[in-house]
Design a protein around this motif. Structure first.
Motif, short mmCIF file in Angstrom:
data_model
loop_
_atom_site.label_atom_id
_atom_site.label_comp_id
_atom_site.label_asym_id
_atom_site.label_seq_id
_atom_site.Cartn_x
_atom_site.Cartn_y
_atom_site.Cartn_z
N LEU A 1 0.59 -1.17 -0.17
CA LEU A 1 -0.12 0.21 -0.32
C LEU A 1 1.08 1.36 -0.04
CD1 LEU A 1 -2.51 -1.13 2.72
CD2 LEU A 1 -2.69 -1.51 -0.26
N ALA A 2 0.50 2.70 -0.98
CA ALA A 2 0.92 3.67 -0.66
C ALA A 2 0.47 4.52 1.04
CB ALA A 2 0.24 4.92 -1.59
N PRO A 3 1.92 4.99 1.32
CA PRO A 3 1.67 5.68 2.65
C PRO A 3 0.74 6.18 3.67
CG PRO A 3 4.12 6.32 1.53
CD PRO A 3 2.79 5.44 0.89
N GLN A 4 0.07 6.92 2.83
CA GLN A 4 -1.09 7.41 2.96
C GLN A 4 -2.28 6.55 3.37
OE1 GLN A 4 0.11 7.87 -0.15
NE2 GLN A 4 -1.52 8.06 -1.70
N MET A 5 -1.90 5.34 2.59
CA MET A 5 -3.30 4.35 2.76
C MET A 5 -3.19 3.57 3.98
SD MET A 5 -5.57 4.96 0.65
CE MET A 5 -6.49 3.55 1.51
N ILE A 6 -1.45 3.07 4.31
CA ILE A 6 -1.14 2.24 5.34
C ILE A 6 -1.61 3.21 6.54
CG2 ILE A 6 0.82 2.00 7.14
CD1 ILE A 6 2.47 1.43 4.25
N ASP A 7 -1.82 4.13 6.12
CA ASP A 7 -2.36 5.34 8.03
C ASP A 7 -3.41 4.68 8.13
OD1 ASP A 7 0.40 6.13 8.23
OD2 ASP A 7 0.35 7.80 7.44
N VAL A 8 -4.61 5.05 7.04
CA VAL A 8 -5.72 4.89 7.20
C VAL A 8 -5.29 3.38 7.56
CG1 VAL A 8 -7.73 3.97 5.80
CG2 VAL A 8 -6.60 6.26 5.68
N VAL A 9 -5.27 2.40 7.20
CA VAL A 9 -5.46 0.41 7.15
C VAL A 9 -5.41 0.94 8.63
CG1 VAL A 9 -5.23 -1.35 6.74
CG2 VAL A 9 -5.60 -0.15 5.78
N LEU A 10 -4.00 0.92 9.38
CA LEU A 10 -3.82 0.68 10.72
C LEU A 10 -4.21 1.54 12.00
CD1 LEU A 10 0.31 1.37 10.48
CD2 LEU A 10 -1.35 -0.69 10.73
N ASP A 11 -4.77 2.63 11.09
CA ASP A 11 -5.81 3.27 12.26
C ASP A 11 -7.46 2.31 12.26
OD1 ASP A 11 -4.49 5.64 12.43
OD2 ASP A 11 -5.00 7.24 11.21
N SER A 12 -7.49 2.10 11.23
CA SER A 12 -8.59 1.32 10.88
C SER A 12 -8.99 -0.04 12.23
CB SER A 12 -9.29 0.95 9.67
OG SER A 12 -8.26 -0.23 9.30
N ILE A 13 -7.76 -0.49 12.60
CA ILE A 13 -7.52 -1.62 12.78
C ILE A 13 -7.52 -0.89 14.35
CG2 ILE A 13 -5.70 -3.55 14.03
CD1 ILE A 13 -4.29 -2.81 10.88
N GLN A 14 -7.15 -0.17 14.53
CA GLN A 14 -7.52 0.54 16.26
C GLN A 14 -9.11 0.37 16.18
OE1 GLN A 14 -4.51 3.66 16.06
NE2 GLN A 14 -3.70 2.25 17.77
N GLU A 15 -9.78 1.39 15.59
CA GLU A 15 -10.87 1.38 15.49
C GLU A 15 -12.02 0.28 15.85
OE1 GLU A 15 -14.64 3.51 16.25
OE2 GLU A 15 -12.68 3.94 16.83
N ILE A 16 -11.14 -0.28 14.88
CA ILE A 16 -11.56 -1.80 14.85
C ILE A 16 -11.87 -2.93 16.45
CG2 ILE A 16 -11.70 -3.99 14.35
CD1 ILE A 16 -10.95 -2.72 11.42
N ARG A 17 -10.43 -2.68 17.64
CA ARG A 17 -10.71 -2.94 18.77
C ARG A 17 -11.96 -2.17 19.20
NH1 ARG A 17 -6.43 -2.58 22.21
NH2 ARG A 17 -6.21 -0.42 22.32
N ASN A 18 -11.12 -1.05 19.37
CA ASN A 18 -12.33 0.02 19.77
C ASN A 18 -13.27 -0.07 19.77
OD1 ASN A 18 -9.93 1.50 20.78
ND2 ASN A 18 -10.70 3.67 19.36
N ARG A 19 -14.17 -1.02 18.72
CA ARG A 19 -15.41 -1.07 18.46
C ARG A 19 -16.07 -2.69 19.26
NH1 ARG A 19 -17.68 0.53 13.24
NH2 ARG A 19 -16.87 3.05 12.76
N GLY A 20 -15.08 -2.95 19.93
CA GLY A 20 -14.88 -4.73 20.62
C GLY A 20 -14.42 -5.92 19.57
N THR A 21 -13.86 -6.07 18.54
CA THR A 21 -13.53 -6.85 17.98
C THR A 21 -11.85 -7.05 18.46
OG1 THR A 21 -15.12 -6.22 16.17
CG2 THR A 21 -13.18 -8.38 16.15
N THR A 22 -11.71 -8.29 18.89
CA THR A 22 -10.14 -9.10 19.19
C THR A 22 -9.37 -8.98 18.13
OG1 THR A 22 -11.18 -9.74 21.19
CG2 THR A 22 -8.68 -10.00 20.33
#
Length: 252
Positions: A182-203
């Motif tokens: 992935l392009a660097p800016q997309m890497i940040d979006v995907v990594l941020d989404s992983i944190q949000e997924i955990r925050n929403r309750g998924t391990t």
């Protein structure tokens, strides 16, 4: 996918693990690709499995998801032994796998890909609500619903692959190299989404070649080398430079 309270320690007693892998062995002929791996994951955590190419990380995830047979060991999930359970039944138990290199259904639309992710469900109204929630997490998908998945950019396909995995409402989302290519800016979006997924309750169990980013995200980190776990620790205590030494076998 509503938020849940993070698990906490009560005195000296640990929270019951969501996933417990014990003595996992996977072989290709006479070669042991994974040899005696133990992994424990508590609910509500992000756990990373890091290591150099060929360490056995992807093989471990495939075995967990039921995509490869075991030569030894056991897998317990949510208190149940799932060692012999078929892959499709593991999805029903709450394990979703986002594979390496995305593997979306290129000739189907974004919406059709999402609907396939929820194939085990028959609650149509809830499915629609989840699609709407996922377009809040990944707004670009909401603008691409009728577009063929194969025409999306690499980053958009990765978002779709993650969203498709979440459509089964898993307790555990297994992710293999989500930022690869992935392009660097997309890497940040995907990594941020992983944190949000955990925050929403998924391990989340994450394999990520970028060890520094994986460590930054993770509550706990396992380091693999030549099919074995050679080090583990709480993410905040992991030194990326020491991890590199483990990759080379210096401190294994």
């Amino acid at each position: 996918m509503s938020a849940v309270e993070m698990p906490r320690f009560e005195g000296a007693r640990e929270v019951e693990p969501l996933l417990e892998i014990t003595g996992l062995r996977v072989t290709y002929g006479r070669i042991a690709a994974v040899d005696g791996v133990d992994i424990k994951i508590e609910p509500g955590r992000i756990v990373s499995l890091v290591g150099s190419n060929g360490a056995g990380k992807t093989t471990t995830l495939a075995a967990l998801s039921g995509l490869l047979p075991l030569a030894g060991g056991s897998i317990r999930f949510a208190g149940e032994d799932i060692t012999g359970l078929a892959a499709e039944l593991r999805v029903g138990r709450g394990i979703a796998h986002v594979p390496e290199r995305r593997r979306v259904f290129a000739g189907m639309s974004v919406r059709e890909n999402l609907l396939l992710g929820g194939y085990i469900r028959d609650d149509k109204a809830d499915i629609e609500r989840d699609i709407e929630a996922l377009t809040e997490l990944f707004p670009i998908l909401g603008k691409r619903m009728r577009q063929l998945a194969g025409t999306l950019s690499g980053g958009e396909q990765q978002m779709l692959a993650i969203a498709r995995g979440l459509m089964s409402r898993p307790s555990l989302l297994v992710m293999d190299e989500p930022t690869m290519g992935l392009a660097p800016q997309m890497i940040d979006v995907v990594l941020d989404s992983i944190q949000e997924i955990r925050n929403r309750g998924t391990t989340v169990l994450l394999v990520e070649q970028n060890a520094v980013e994986a460590i930054r995200l993770s509550d706990h980190v396992y380091v693999m080398r030549l099919g074995r776990i050679v080090h583990e620790d709480v993410g905040s205590r992991i030194d990326p430079e020491r991890v590199k030494a483990f990759y080379m076998g210096i401190e294994a």
